[in-house]
Design a protein around this motif. Sequence first.
Motif, PDB file in Angstrom:
ATOM      1  N   UNK A 112      24.322  39.173  46.806  1.00 18.31           N
ATOM      2  CA  UNK A 112      24.376  40.304  45.878  1.00 18.31           C
ATOM      3  C   UNK A 112      25.627  41.146  46.102  1.00 18.31           C
ATOM      4  N   UNK A 113      26.015  41.301  47.367  1.00 24.36           N
ATOM      5  CA  UNK A 113      27.209  42.078  47.671  1.00 24.36           C
ATOM      6  C   UNK A 113      28.441  41.398  47.090  1.00 24.36           C
ATOM      7  N   UNK A 114      28.514  40.080  47.248  1.00 25.23           N
ATOM      8  CA  UNK A 114      29.658  39.336  46.724  1.00 25.23           C
ATOM      9  C   UNK A 114      29.702  39.419  45.200  1.00 25.23           C
ATOM     10  N   UNK A 115      28.549  39.296  44.556  1.00 21.34           N
ATOM     11  CA  UNK A 115      28.498  39.377  43.098  1.00 21.34           C
ATOM     12  C   UNK A 115      28.915  40.759  42.610  1.00 21.34           C
ATOM     13  N   UNK A 116      28.486  41.796  43.331  1.00 25.65           N
ATOM     14  CA  UNK A 116      28.879  43.154  42.949  1.00 25.65           C
ATOM     15  C   UNK A 116      30.384  43.343  43.085  1.00 25.65           C
ATOM     16  N   UNK A 117      30.963  42.804  44.157  1.00 22.11           N
ATOM     17  CA  UNK A 117      32.415  42.888  44.340  1.00 22.11           C
ATOM     18  C   UNK A 117      33.146  42.109  43.261  1.00 22.11           C
ATOM     19  N   UNK A 118      32.594  40.950  42.889  1.00 28.70           N
ATOM     20  CA  UNK A 118      33.211  40.147  41.829  1.00 28.70           C
ATOM     21  C   UNK A 118      33.151  40.878  40.490  1.00 28.70           C
ATOM     22  N   UNK A 119      32.078  41.612  40.257  1.00 28.15           N
ATOM     23  CA  UNK A 119      31.967  42.406  39.021  1.00 28.15           C
ATOM     24  C   UNK A 119      33.081  43.445  38.938  1.00 28.15           C
ATOM     25  N   UNK A 120      33.422  44.046  40.085  1.00 27.32           N
ATOM     26  CA  UNK A 120      34.524  45.004  40.101  1.00 27.32           C
ATOM     27  C   UNK A 120      35.839  44.340  39.715  1.00 27.32           C
ATOM     28  N   UNK A 121      36.071  43.167  40.286  1.00 28.97           N
ATOM     29  CA  UNK A 121      37.307  42.433  39.968  1.00 28.97           C
ATOM     30  C   UNK A 121      37.339  42.065  38.490  1.00 28.97           C
ATOM     31  N   UNK A 122      36.210  41.610  37.956  1.00 30.86           N
ATOM     32  CA  UNK A 122      36.145  41.244  36.538  1.00 30.86           C
ATOM     33  C   UNK A 122      36.384  42.452  35.635  1.00 30.86           C
ATOM     34  N   UNK A 123      35.852  43.602  36.035  1.00 34.00           N
ATOM     35  CA  UNK A 123      36.039  44.813  35.233  1.00 34.00           C
ATOM     36  C   UNK A 123      37.509  45.216  35.191  1.00 34.00           C
ATOM     37  N   UNK A 124      38.170  45.136  36.341  1.00 32.13           N
ATOM     38  CA  UNK A 124      39.595  45.467  36.382  1.00 32.13           C
ATOM     39  C   UNK A 124      40.400  44.458  35.573  1.00 32.13           C
ATOM     40  N   UNK A 125      39.994  43.190  35.619  1.00 32.35           N
ATOM     41  CA  UNK A 125      40.678  42.165  34.832  1.00 32.35           C
ATOM     42  C   UNK A 125      40.561  42.456  33.332  1.00 32.35           C
ATOM     43  N   UNK A 126      39.396  42.902  32.902  1.00 37.78           N
ATOM     44  CA  UNK A 126      39.212  43.257  31.495  1.00 37.78           C
ATOM     45  C   UNK A 126      40.100  44.437  31.106  1.00 37.78           C
ATOM     46  N   UNK A 127      40.203  45.411  32.005  1.00 40.59           N
ATOM     47  CA  UNK A 127      41.091  46.537  31.748  1.00 40.59           C
ATOM     48  C   UNK A 127      42.531  46.070  31.594  1.00 40.59           C
TER      49      UNK A 127
END
Length: 205
Positions: free
Chosen positions: A1-16
């Motif tokens: 879950x921690x890794x998935x949450x961190x990946x979500x942050x990276x994906x959000x920045x990528x979308x930005x």
Amino acid sequence: QVVLAAQDLVDSVQKMLEEVSDMLVKELPALTTSISNEMGEEASQAFSQSATEALTQLQAAITAARGGLQGALGGITGGGGVVLLYHGFAHGRISIVASIAGTLAALIPVGVSIASGNIPTPLRLIGFALAIVSIVIVSTTGDASSGEADHQSSGSAARGGALYGLAAGICFATFSLVFSTTTTGGTIWLLALLRVASVAALFLL
């Protein structure tokens, strides 16, 4: 879950980052043309210059932020994989842990590559299938010559080793996927974080 949450942050920045790129390539030129038609060429050029400079700076800042987050994610996955691998060696059968972790670390990135449209050659696909078969063989056979028969008398150590190998393999695969998307500078920090995590893992065990 921690890794998935961190990946979500990276994906959000990528979308930005993608949104800012669209502003520069698509939205800004169209808006500049509209300003030119309504307010004149001089106002259009002044707006275009200021907006382009601002968006370019924002794009660079977001790119740097993405690299930092990728490095942090790589440190979590790479370091976590090392810890899980060593725990598997300590509490399970090395043959099981190493084979599962190593195979998954290679197969998962290949699966992602296939999903993105890059199909491996038939010979490589055969190799991947044989790797999966090898996991089954190693996981279901003992190694009496190395003294592992007593170690797996209850069967719990072997199963625990398989779970450690599975988790470590997923972490290493995620690290490889993150590593493939980092820039040169980000790669250096990513490797540094992995080494720090490896040393920390030795003190934890």
